[in-house]
Design an enzyme around this catalytic site. Structure first.
Site, PDB file in Angstrom:
ATOM      1  N   ASP A  48       0.125  -7.746   1.383  1.00 34.94           N
ATOM      2  CA  ASP A  48       0.486  -6.331   1.556  1.00 34.94           C
ATOM      3  C   ASP A  48       2.005  -6.145   1.566  1.00 34.94           C
ATOM      4  O   ASP A  48       2.556  -5.421   2.393  1.00 34.94           O
ATOM      5  CB  ASP A  48      -0.122  -5.756   2.828  1.00 34.94           C
ATOM      6  CG  ASP A  48      -0.051  -4.225   2.850  1.00 34.94           C
ATOM      7  OD1 ASP A  48       0.096  -3.615   1.768  1.00 34.94           O
ATOM      8  OD2 ASP A  48      -0.136  -3.642   3.955  1.00 34.94           O
ATOM      9  N   SER A  73       4.526   2.606   7.999  1.00 25.86           N
ATOM     10  CA  SER A  73       4.243   1.436   7.171  1.00 25.86           C
ATOM     11  C   SER A  73       5.436   1.068   6.300  1.00 25.86           C
ATOM     12  O   SER A  73       6.029   1.914   5.632  1.00 25.86           O
ATOM     13  CB  SER A  73       3.033   1.702   6.281  1.00 25.86           C
ATOM     14  OG  SER A  73       1.851   1.692   7.024  1.00 25.86           O
ATOM     15  N   HIS A  86       0.818  -1.225   0.000  1.00 27.19           N
ATOM     16  CA  HIS A  86       0.000   0.000   0.000  1.00 27.19           C
ATOM     17  C   HIS A  86       0.849   1.271   0.000  1.00 27.19           C
ATOM     18  O   HIS A  86       0.345   2.353  -0.296  1.00 27.19           O
ATOM     19  CB  HIS A  86      -0.992  -0.004   1.173  1.00 27.19           C
ATOM     20  CG  HIS A  86      -0.383   0.231   2.525  1.00 27.19           C
ATOM     21  ND1 HIS A  86      -0.170  -0.775   3.448  1.00 27.19           N
ATOM     22  CD2 HIS A  86       0.030   1.368   3.141  1.00 27.19           C
ATOM     23  CE1 HIS A  86       0.329  -0.287   4.552  1.00 27.19           C
ATOM     24  NE2 HIS A  86       0.476   1.035   4.388  1.00 27.19           N
TER      25      HIS A  86
END
Length: 374
Positions: free
Chosen positions: A211, A318, A181
């Site tokens: 992911d 992230s 992402h």
């Protein structure tokens, strides 16, 4: 029992009064040089030279040892134990050596030293391997100093906007693992290392179902690759350190513990959702326990088992690293809980962050290098 022993000299001489058949004969060994001591003719186990006189009708030593049988048995039991240990020492040592080799092959060595494009390798180890200097072992500062050069900031640009995240260098020539992402749908990717040097990067492969994504820096060499640990050995309560670029603040270090294992975390695979990570004040949306956090996950989602940590994670973390106190990467930070509205720029960590276990990453590397599965 002691009454059965004879005093010295009580034995009768069976040859008393008999003529010595060898008396007057020439000694065949006279004048010869003795090479070794003569063999005791009384000991039955030793070979007896036929030229020697025959042994007596009985062996006083044997009779004496038979009368002292209990003592002899005790002596044999005590003395046989070391012999038994000596005999088994060889096989045990061999089995131990085989077990050590098997452990090395089955652990970090078998997977960790992988051939990549060119001659580079991924550094991988068991949780017991420490990359932190001995003088700083077990300290957050020691972990930060050892691992920070392997963590980068990623800025991805697409038609939907810009996103900021983090990544982990896994080879010295610039392979970097991050979240899907973070770079999803990006037309341009810029990477900044801990020393401030900037590179452009290309997407090698993505796996939206996990992911995960793999990118490669252009014209990079001599980078410090992180050591990938073993997330199977992680326990609740283990101390951890998180390093990333929350809100674009490069090289931010936080610490905490692993607060839970195997959390089912559902995240969006929609490319448009991926551009909400950092920078613009948004947060990557995810779902847990039937509830959605940090915004709407959309209709396209994927679920994975995650490590839960109370180390502070914020938008921009992230793709960064969750690290054990030996300096090994045990997870890739991927989501954070926040009860605040997704449009609020003041939303932040409340001590519930989630990371993709590093063993999941290692198992997916070959897929990512091949271009991904999506």
């Amino acid at each position: 029992m002691t009454e059965s022993f004879r005093r010295s000299g009580e034995y009768e001489n069976p040859y008393e009064g008999q003529q010595n058949p060898y008396q007057g004969q020439q000694n065949p060994y006279q004048g010869q040089q003795h090479v070794s001591a003569p063999v005791n003719p009384v000991t039955p186990a030793n070979p007896v030279n036929p030229e020697w006189p025959p042994p007596p009708a009985y062996d006083p030593a044997t009779e004496a040892s038979a009368q002292a049988a209990p003592t002899a048995l005790l002596t044999e039991q005590v003395s046989s134990a070391p012999t038994s240990r000596r005999r088994t020492r060889g096989p045990i040592a061999l089995l131990a050596a085989v077990a050590f080799v098997a452990a090395a092959i089955g652990g970090g060595t078998a997977y960790g030293i992988q051939e990549l494009t060119g001659t580079d390798t991924v550094a991988s180890s068991s949780a017991s391997t420490s990359v932190v200097p001995t003088s700083q072992k077990g300290t957050v500062s020691g972990v930060a100093s050892a691992v920070s050069p392997s963590i980068v900031e990623i800025n991805a640009t697409s038609n939907a906007g810009e996103s900021t995240g983090s990544g982990v260098i896994i080879t010295s020539d610039g392979e970097i693992v991050t979240n899907n992402h973070v770079i999803s749908g990006a037309s341009q990717i810029k990477v900044t290392t801990s020393n401030g040097k900037s590179y452009t990067a290309e997407v090698v492969g993505t796996d939206s179902k996990k992911d995960l994504a793999l990118i490669k820096l252009r014209d990079a060499s001599g980078l410090k690759a992180a050591t990938l640990g073993d997330s199977a050995g992680v326990k609740v309560g283990d101390q951890v350190v998180a390093i990333g670029s929350p809100e674009g603040l490069t090289g931010t270090v936080t610490s905490g513990i692993v607060s839970a294992l195997d959390r089912d975390v559902t995240v969006s695979t929609d490319e448009s959702q991926g551009q909400q990570q950092g920078g613009g004040g948004g947060q990557w949306p995810f779902e847990f326990g039937g509830r959605q956090f940090n915004g709407d996950t959309g209709s396209s989602t994927t679920t994975y088992k995650a490590l839960q940590t109370d180390a502070s994670l914020n938008p921009g973390n992230s793709g960064g690293a969750l690290i054990d106190m030996n300096g090994n990467i045990i997870g890739i930070n991927s989501a954070m809980y926040s009860a605040a509205d997704a449009t609020s720029s003041s939303a932040g960590s409340v001590g519930l962050g989630f990371a993709i276990p590093i063993n999941t990453v290692k198992a997916d590397l070959s897929t990512l290098r091949a271009g991904g599965s999506d």
